[in-house]
Design an enzyme around this catalytic site. Structure first.
Site, PDB file in Angstrom:
ATOM      1  N   PRO A   1       0.817  -1.208   0.000  1.00  0.00           N
ATOM      2  CA  PRO A   1       0.000   0.000   0.000  1.00  0.00           C
ATOM      3  C   PRO A   1       0.857   1.266   0.000  1.00  0.00           C
ATOM      4  CG  PRO A   1      -0.756  -1.550   1.673  1.00  0.00           C
ATOM      5  CD  PRO A   1       0.520  -2.091   1.111  1.00  0.00           C
ATOM      6  N   GLU A   2       0.475   2.221  -0.843  1.00  0.00           N
ATOM      7  CA  GLU A   2       1.165   3.510  -0.922  1.00  0.00           C
ATOM      8  C   GLU A   2       0.153   4.592  -0.528  1.00  0.00           C
ATOM      9  OE1 GLU A   2       3.359   3.978  -4.639  1.00  0.00           O
ATOM     10  OE2 GLU A   2       3.496   1.814  -4.866  1.00  0.00           O
TER      11      GLU A   2
ATOM     12  N   ARG B   1       1.294 -11.435   6.609  1.00  0.00           N
ATOM     13  CA  ARG B   1       2.760 -11.503   6.615  1.00  0.00           C
ATOM     14  C   ARG B   1       3.384 -10.849   7.848  1.00  0.00           C
ATOM     15  NH1 ARG B   1       5.048 -10.704   0.692  1.00  0.00           N
ATOM     16  NH2 ARG B   1       6.840 -11.568   1.794  1.00  0.00           N
TER      17      ARG B   1
ATOM     18  N   HIS C   1      -5.443 -14.550  10.609  1.00  0.00           N
ATOM     19  CA  HIS C   1      -4.411 -13.501  10.623  1.00  0.00           C
ATOM     20  C   HIS C   1      -4.888 -12.187  11.248  1.00  0.00           C
ATOM     21  CE1 HIS C   1      -2.288 -16.282   8.066  1.00  0.00           C
ATOM     22  NE2 HIS C   1      -3.204 -16.183   7.133  1.00  0.00           N
TER      23      HIS C   1
END
Ligand code: ZN
Length: 278
Positions: free
Chosen positions: A2-3, A111, A92
Site C-alpha cells: 500500500p502507498e 505476513r 491472521h
C-alpha cells in the site's frame, strides 16, 4: 504494498465510520504486530473517543480525546477491516478494536510486517504526525509537496530519480507503483540522476505527483494480484485498471504505441516508455 492513495482511501473510510465513537475494548493477539512496546499499552485507549484520523505518508494516525495517538503502518499486507460485532473471526487477525455502536475494527496481516503502536502527541503541531517522534524522519507528505522543496531535494543528487521519489526521508507516501506512473506522466526517465532535471522538468514532476496521486485516490487505490490491499469494507481498489506503465511490460504505450519496457538500475527496476520519457 500500500502507498499513499491506498492509505488515504483507508484514512477517509476510518474517519467516516469511527470518529466520534468510543473505544470499548481492545484485544491484541499478535505479539509481532505490537512490537515497539508492551502490547498491554493499547489497553490505555479503552474508554477514549476517537477524535480524528490523520495520515503522514503511509502512516495512519488515529488520535484520541486524551492526546494519545495510535499509529498504524500496513507495510506489505496489513489490512484494517470493519466487522459486525460477533461476526466470524478472520484468519491472521492480530488486533481487534470494539467501538460503541459501529462494531469492530480488525487489524489483519498475513505476513505480519505491519505494525501498531501508541505514541504521545507532544506539543500542538497541527501537521498530522509531526509531533510523533517515531516518524519524525519522514519527509513532507507527497500530497503537500512544494516545487521549491522538490527542487532542493533533487539538486546535486546522483541517485536515480525513482530511488529519490520512493525514499520516505525525501518524500513520504510514494512507492514502486506510483513512482513509475508519476515519471511517465512527467515524461521523465526514472533512472536518470535526480539532480539532472531542469527547472521546467522539476515543475512538471511536481504537477505529476499531485495529478497521479489524486487520480489514484479517486480510484480508491490499486490492488494487484500479489498484493492484499483492501479498503475498510474488504473491497479491492480500482485504479490498477488505469496504470499506464506499471506492470505493462511489452504492452503498447498509451501515448506513442511503443512497447513499455522494464529497465533495471542498481537493485531497482521501473516500467517506462523509452520513446516518450527522457
Ligand atoms: Zn510512449
Amino acid at each position: 504494498l500500500p502507498e499513499l492513495p491506498e492509505v488515504e482511501t483507508l484514512r477517509g473510510d476510518l474517519a467516516h465510520v469511527y470518529v466520534g465513537r468510543r473505544l470499548l475494548r481492545v484485544v491484541v493477539t499478535g505479539r509481532r504486530t505490537v512490537r515497539r512496546h508492551d502490547p498491554a499499552l493499547l489497553g490505555q485507549l479503552e474508554g477514549l473517543v476517537l477524535t480524528s484520523v490523520g495520515r503522514l505518508g503511509k502512516y495512519l494516525l488515529l488520535e484520541w480525546d486524551d492526546g494519545q495517538v495510535l499509529v498504524a503502518h500496513l507495510r506489505m499486507s496489513g489490512q484494517m477491516l470493519s466487522a459486525q460485532p460477533g461476526s466470524a473471526p478472520l484468519p491472521h487477525t492480530h488486533a481487534v478494536f470494539v467501538f460503541s455502536e459501529v462494531g469492530e475494527l480488525r487489524f489483519v496481516d498475513p505476513r505480519t510486517f505491519g505494525e501498531l503502536f501508541v505514541a504521545e502527541r507532544a506539543g500542538d503541531n497541527r501537521v498530522p504526525g509531526r509531533a510523533v517522534k517515531e516518524i519524525a524522519h519522514l519527509g513532507p507528505d507527497a500530497l503537500e509537496l512544494e516545487e521549491r522543496y522538490l527542487a532542493s531535494a533533487l539538486a546535486g543528487r546522483r541517485a536515480p530519480l525513482k530511488s529519490l521519489l520512493v525514499d520516505q526521508r525525501v518524500l513520504a507516501g510514494i512507492g514502486n507503483i506510483y513512482a513509475d506512473e508519476i515519471c511517465f506522466d512527467a515524461r521523465t526517465r526514472p533512472d536518470r540522476p535526480g539532480g539532472s532535471l531542469s527547472r521546467a522538468q522539476v515543475r512538471r514532476l511536481k504537477t505529476s505527483v499531485g495529478a497521479v496521486l489524486s487520480a489514484a485516490i479517486a480510484g480508491k487505490g490499486s490492488s494487484l494480484r500479489d498484493q492484499q490491499y483492501r479498503d475498510l469494507y474488504g473491497q479491492a481498489g480500482l485504479y490498477q485498471a488505469q496504470h499506464k506503465v506499471y506492470g505493462r511490460s511489452g504492452e503498447p504505450c498509451l501515448r506513442c504505441g511503443r512497447a513499455i519496457e522494464r529497465v533495471m538500475f542498481g537493485a531497482r527496476s521501473a516500467y517506462m516508455c523509452g520513446a516518450c520519457q527522457h
